[in-house]
Motif scaffolding. Structure first.
Motif, PDB file in Angstrom:
ATOM      1  N   LYS A 234       0.829  -1.216   0.000  1.00 45.24           N
ATOM      2  CA  LYS A 234       0.000   0.000   0.000  1.00 45.24           C
ATOM      3  C   LYS A 234       0.861   1.262   0.000  1.00 45.24           C
ATOM      4  O   LYS A 234       0.663   2.170   0.819  1.00 45.24           O
ATOM      5  CB  LYS A 234      -0.941   0.004   1.197  1.00 45.24           C
ATOM      6  CG  LYS A 234      -2.048  -1.036   1.106  1.00 45.24           C
ATOM      7  CD  LYS A 234      -2.950  -0.904   2.306  1.00 45.24           C
ATOM      8  CE  LYS A 234      -4.256  -1.626   2.108  1.00 45.24           C
ATOM      9  NZ  LYS A 234      -5.095  -1.539   3.315  1.00 45.24           N
TER      10      LYS A 234
ATOM     11  N   SER B  72      -5.811  -9.853   1.105  1.00 46.23           N
ATOM     12  CA  SER B  72      -6.674  -9.257   2.132  1.00 46.23           C
ATOM     13  C   SER B  72      -6.436  -7.755   2.219  1.00 46.23           C
ATOM     14  O   SER B  72      -7.360  -6.985   2.416  1.00 46.23           O
ATOM     15  CB  SER B  72      -6.424  -9.942   3.471  1.00 46.23           C
ATOM     16  OG  SER B  72      -5.722  -9.100   4.343  1.00 46.23           O
ATOM     17  N   GLY B  73      -5.180  -7.327   2.053  1.00 47.21           N
ATOM     18  CA  GLY B  73      -4.893  -5.901   2.030  1.00 47.21           C
ATOM     19  C   GLY B  73      -4.970  -5.224   3.376  1.00 47.21           C
ATOM     20  O   GLY B  73      -4.771  -4.026   3.482  1.00 47.21           O
ATOM     21  N   ALA B  74      -5.270  -5.967   4.444  1.00 45.65           N
ATOM     22  CA  ALA B  74      -5.411  -5.323   5.756  1.00 45.65           C
ATOM     23  C   ALA B  74      -4.326  -5.781   6.713  1.00 45.65           C
ATOM     24  O   ALA B  74      -4.124  -5.161   7.743  1.00 45.65           O
ATOM     25  CB  ALA B  74      -6.775  -5.642   6.360  1.00 45.65           C
TER      26      ALA B  74
ATOM     27  N   CYS C 263      -9.810 -10.371  -1.297  1.00 47.99           N
ATOM     28  CA  CYS C 263     -10.425 -10.018  -2.576  1.00 47.99           C
ATOM     29  C   CYS C 263     -10.025  -8.634  -3.058  1.00 47.99           C
ATOM     30  O   CYS C 263     -10.674  -8.089  -3.945  1.00 47.99           O
ATOM     31  CB  CYS C 263     -11.940 -10.132  -2.479  1.00 47.99           C
ATOM     32  SG  CYS C 263     -12.495 -11.816  -2.224  1.00 47.99           S
ATOM     33  N   THR C 264      -9.002  -8.013  -2.478  1.00 50.27           N
ATOM     34  CA  THR C 264      -8.539  -6.748  -3.037  1.00 50.27           C
ATOM     35  C   THR C 264      -7.325  -7.029  -3.919  1.00 50.27           C
ATOM     36  O   THR C 264      -6.549  -7.943  -3.658  1.00 50.27           O
ATOM     37  CB  THR C 264      -8.158  -5.736  -1.942  1.00 50.27           C
ATOM     38  OG1 THR C 264      -7.349  -6.403  -0.989  1.00 50.27           O
ATOM     39  CG2 THR C 264      -9.380  -5.183  -1.263  1.00 50.27           C
TER      40      THR C 264
ATOM     41  N   MET D  96     -12.546   0.982  -2.230  1.00 52.88           N
ATOM     42  CA  MET D  96     -13.035   1.388  -0.904  1.00 52.88           C
ATOM     43  C   MET D  96     -14.535   1.627  -0.964  1.00 52.88           C
ATOM     44  O   MET D  96     -15.029   2.250  -1.883  1.00 52.88           O
ATOM     45  CB  MET D  96     -12.324   2.662  -0.474  1.00 52.88           C
ATOM     46  CG  MET D  96     -12.246   2.787   1.004  1.00 52.88           C
ATOM     47  SD  MET D  96     -10.625   3.326   1.548  1.00 52.88           S
ATOM     48  CE  MET D  96      -9.567   2.079   0.972  1.00 52.88           C
TER      49      MET D  96
ATOM     50  N   VAL E 296     -17.238  -8.309  -1.049  1.00 52.57           N
ATOM     51  CA  VAL E 296     -16.998  -9.608  -0.419  1.00 52.57           C
ATOM     52  C   VAL E 296     -16.006  -9.402   0.726  1.00 52.57           C
ATOM     53  O   VAL E 296     -14.970  -8.775   0.540  1.00 52.57           O
ATOM     54  CB  VAL E 296     -16.421 -10.599  -1.449  1.00 52.57           C
ATOM     55  CG1 VAL E 296     -16.184 -11.957  -0.818  1.00 52.57           C
ATOM     56  CG2 VAL E 296     -17.360 -10.729  -2.637  1.00 52.57           C
TER      57      VAL E 296
ATOM     58  N   THR F 192     -13.454 -11.038   3.646  1.00 52.25           N
ATOM     59  CA  THR F 192     -12.610 -12.231   3.671  1.00 52.25           C
ATOM     60  C   THR F 192     -11.913 -12.361   5.023  1.00 52.25           C
ATOM     61  O   THR F 192     -11.866 -11.408   5.802  1.00 52.25           O
ATOM     62  CB  THR F 192     -11.524 -12.172   2.587  1.00 52.25           C
ATOM     63  OG1 THR F 192     -10.721 -11.018   2.818  1.00 52.25           O
ATOM     64  CG2 THR F 192     -12.119 -12.102   1.203  1.00 52.25           C
TER      65      THR F 192
ATOM     66  N   VAL G 158     -12.204  -8.965   7.180  1.00 50.36           N
ATOM     67  CA  VAL G 158     -11.620  -7.832   6.484  1.00 50.36           C
ATOM     68  C   VAL G 158     -12.477  -7.562   5.250  1.00 50.36           C
ATOM     69  O   VAL G 158     -12.933  -8.501   4.604  1.00 50.36           O
ATOM     70  CB  VAL G 158     -10.173  -8.169   6.058  1.00 50.36           C
ATOM     71  CG1 VAL G 158      -9.663  -7.184   5.046  1.00 50.36           C
ATOM     72  CG2 VAL G 158      -9.268  -8.233   7.257  1.00 50.36           C
TER      73      VAL G 158
ATOM     74  N   GLU H 148     -12.501  -5.137   1.780  1.00 47.45           N
ATOM     75  CA  GLU H 148     -11.859  -4.167   0.889  1.00 47.45           C
ATOM     76  C   GLU H 148     -10.634  -3.532   1.519  1.00 47.45           C
ATOM     77  O   GLU H 148     -10.444  -2.316   1.481  1.00 47.45           O
ATOM     78  CB  GLU H 148     -12.861  -3.101   0.462  1.00 47.45           C
ATOM     79  CG  GLU H 148     -14.060  -3.712  -0.255  1.00 47.45           C
ATOM     80  CD  GLU H 148     -14.826  -2.716  -1.069  1.00 47.45           C
ATOM     81  OE1 GLU H 148     -15.166  -1.671  -0.501  1.00 47.45           O
ATOM     82  OE2 GLU H 148     -15.070  -2.987  -2.251  1.00 47.45           O
ATOM     83  N   GLY H 149      -9.791  -4.352   2.106  1.00 48.87           N
ATOM     84  CA  GLY H 149      -8.534  -3.859   2.640  1.00 48.87           C
ATOM     85  C   GLY H 149      -8.618  -3.168   3.982  1.00 48.87           C
ATOM     86  O   GLY H 149      -7.618  -2.669   4.484  1.00 48.87           O
ATOM     87  N   GLU H 150      -9.817  -3.123   4.583  1.00 48.21           N
ATOM     88  CA  GLU H 150      -9.964  -2.484   5.889  1.00 48.21           C
ATOM     89  C   GLU H 150     -10.576  -3.493   6.855  1.00 48.21           C
ATOM     90  O   GLU H 150     -11.396  -4.320   6.447  1.00 48.21           O
ATOM     91  CB  GLU H 150     -10.885  -1.250   5.795  1.00 48.21           C
ATOM     92  CG  GLU H 150     -10.448  -0.200   4.792  1.00 48.21           C
ATOM     93  CD  GLU H 150      -9.132   0.468   5.169  1.00 48.21           C
ATOM     94  OE1 GLU H 150      -8.817   0.522   6.363  1.00 48.21           O
ATOM     95  OE2 GLU H 150      -8.423   0.908   4.239  1.00 48.21           O
ATOM     96  N   PRO H 151     -10.223  -3.433   8.139  1.00 47.61           N
ATOM     97  CA  PRO H 151     -10.806  -4.373   9.091  1.00 47.61           C
ATOM     98  C   PRO H 151     -12.306  -4.134   9.241  1.00 47.61           C
ATOM     99  O   PRO H 151     -12.764  -2.990   9.210  1.00 47.61           O
ATOM    100  CB  PRO H 151     -10.082  -4.053  10.404  1.00 47.61           C
ATOM    101  CG  PRO H 151      -8.930  -3.201  10.039  1.00 47.61           C
ATOM    102  CD  PRO H 151      -9.258  -2.531   8.748  1.00 47.61           C
TER     103      PRO H 151
END
Lengths: 344, 165
Positions: free
Chosen positions: A243, A276-278, A288-289, B1, B78, B80, B92, B94-97
């Motif tokens: 990121k 996951s991106g997180a 899914c990112t 996002m 979605v 994950t 999680v 879209e990349g955020e918790p």
């Protein structure tokens, strides 16, 4: 009144006020200059991708097909004299085959395309005999927004079993652009498709038969050239970025070792997968990112908000990182039969 | 996002300001009300991200490395998650918790954790995860029968207790 006419200079206060005003104006201007510089870099980067799109078409008009990644030269076709002690039969990549159409035929002609790029005939010392001048950087493959400029294959070849110490640098010219190989099954799951990885991107080997054929005809791109992606940005490989930030690692192998030379083939044509991106502790965690998360396998750029992409018709567009995975998957496949329309 | 994730808090603020302004500046208030309403409508419904964790067990043992996909029943992103060695996961989106509230069907697959990439596979990116120890029974949106309901107060989901056979 008389004093007023005698006055010839500025007071200290007046000078300070003027300097302060100039300071404020410069302060306002600097961020704008930086943004304009990045906009210019992005435009140059997009132009590089446009040239690659045009090169695909020039290649097509010469050979009536487009180069695909990942061909292995069949053992019976491989030249025996001199023999290749490294035992590799992978051919040069798509980007290398476009060099004559990017005005780089001087580099192209130095190499023996009947042989693998991992062959002493086609390698620089200490691994081979070819002149180092064949390994010049091609500016058209480099995005000016990318901060890292490193491409050391020494550790890679050492791990692959070639006679080189992992600490010996072996520099190959890099690329920030990549052909897409496929969508990985785990990303297909995210859009409700079966968990299968099919090599059906525009520059993939048809039917996965890596020895039979290394070309795709335009007629095989049944989704239409305007609806299919051939190149994406995947910048700054060999350093890990998560990121937008450099990812700390202890050794190259701990980090994974992204290879970013346009000679390589399998190494640079990547399967796109979901992340996951997180989780900064494990950036490769499934999710899914996709775009601008992790520069190992996925589209990644140092531009804000997305990556630039070349379509099969030679056009370049900026793919937002909020693009839905359904649209992305549809854009990658050349014969999926999806109706994607224009992005954004 | 997901824009919906961000404007949830703004909406409350906006309504608060709207009420104050209409009493003081009648015209400005009504104009701003229209603008704000358009703004809110443009962002869709406001789904707050809920921080949700849970765990997965297969044959009574924690499923190390099991991957979960939460498919919303309607439109939406979605969510994950991946299980740690204790079989626990955090969702999680879209990349955020977190995960927007709603009802989900849950796909789970458990790649064999003993299959690890070699150094060469790490470098070439050609590593494929191990075979699904759940034999693909729950791997996709179409195959799975597992469901989950996320409300604003959900913090932990019930254990997904699965059988490998």
């Amino acid at each position: 009144m008389k004093r007023k006419f005698l006055r010839t200079g500025f007071t200290l206060v007046e000078l300070l006020v003027v300097i302060a005003i100039i300071g404020i104006l410069v302060g306002l201007l600097l961020p704008a200059v930086q943004a304009a510089r990045e906009a210019a870099r992005r435009m140059q980067c997009g132009n590089n991708m446009k040239q690659m799109g045009l090169a695909i078409h020039n290649h097509e008009s010469t050979f009536k097909n487009i180069p695909a990644w990942g061909r292995q030269i069949p053992a019976i076709e491989y030249p025996t004299s001199p023999s290749n002690p490294y035992g590799q039969r992978a051919t040069f990549g798509v980007l290398f085959r476009l060099l004559p159409y990017l005005e780089q035929s001087t580099i192209y002609q130095l190499f023996d395309l009947k042989r693998s790029y991992i062959d002493p005939v086609n390698m620089a010392p200490p691994l081979g005999t070819l002149s180092i001048s064949g390994f010049a950087t091609v500016p058209g493959f480099i995005c000016p927004s990318t901060p890292s400029n490193f491409s050391d294959y020494g550790p890679y070849f050492a791990v692959s079993g070639l006679p080189i110490s992992p600490t010996t640098p072996y520099i190959l010219p890099r690329t920030d652009y990549r052909p897409i190989r496929a969508i990985r099954g785990t990303l297909n799951l995210c859009v409700g498709l079966p968990n299968t990885t099919t090599d059906n991107a525009m520059l993939s080997v048809p039917n996965g038969n890596i020895e039979a054929k290394s070309t795709v005809r335009f007629s095989e791109v049944t989704d239409g050239l305007s609806n299919t992606i051939c190149f994406v940005e995947q910048a700054g490989m060999q350093k890990r970025y998560f990121k937008g930030k450099p990812f700390p690692g202890t050794t190259l192998l701990d980090n994974g070792l992204g290879l970013n030379s346009f000679y390589g083939d399998v190494n640079i044509a990547r399967q796109i997968r979901g992340l996951s991106g997180a989780n900064i502790a494990d950036p490769t965690q499934q999710g899914c990112t996709v775009i601008n998360v992790w520069n190992e396998e996925n589209p990644y750029s140092f531009h804000t908000g997305g990556v630039q992409v070349t379509r099969g018709d030679g056009s370049v567009f900026f793919m937002s990182q909020s693009i839905s995975n359904e649209v992305l998957v549809a854009f990658v496949s050349r014969d999926g039969g999806e109706n994607v329309g224009a992005p954004e | 996002m997901n824009p919906a994730c961000h404007f949830a808090n703004d909406r409350i603020l906006v309504l608060f300001f709207k009420n104050k302004m209409t009493t003081q500046f009648q015209n400005f208030g009504s104009i701003s009300a229209v603008v704000f309403c358009a703004f809110i409508a443009g962002c869709g419904g406001s789904n707050k991200m809920v921080q949700v964790s849970g765990s997965v067990a297969v044959d009574g043992k924690p499923a190390d490395g099991a991957a979960l996909l939460f498919f919303p029943s309607g439109d939406g992103p979605v969510a994950t998650a991946t299980c740690n060695a204790e079989g626990k996961y955090k969702l999680v989106c879209e990349g955020e918790p977190g995960i927007p509230k709603g009802s989900y069907s849950v796909a789970i697959r458990w790649p064999d954790p003993s299959v690890k990439p070699t150094a060469a596979q790490k470098m070439t990116g050609l590593f494929n995860e191990g075979p699904d120890l759940l034999k693909g029974k729950y791997e996709s949106k179409q195959k799975t029968t597992l469901k989950a309901e996320i409300t604003a107060s959900t913090t932990e989901l019930v254990l997904f207790d699965l059988k490998s056979n």
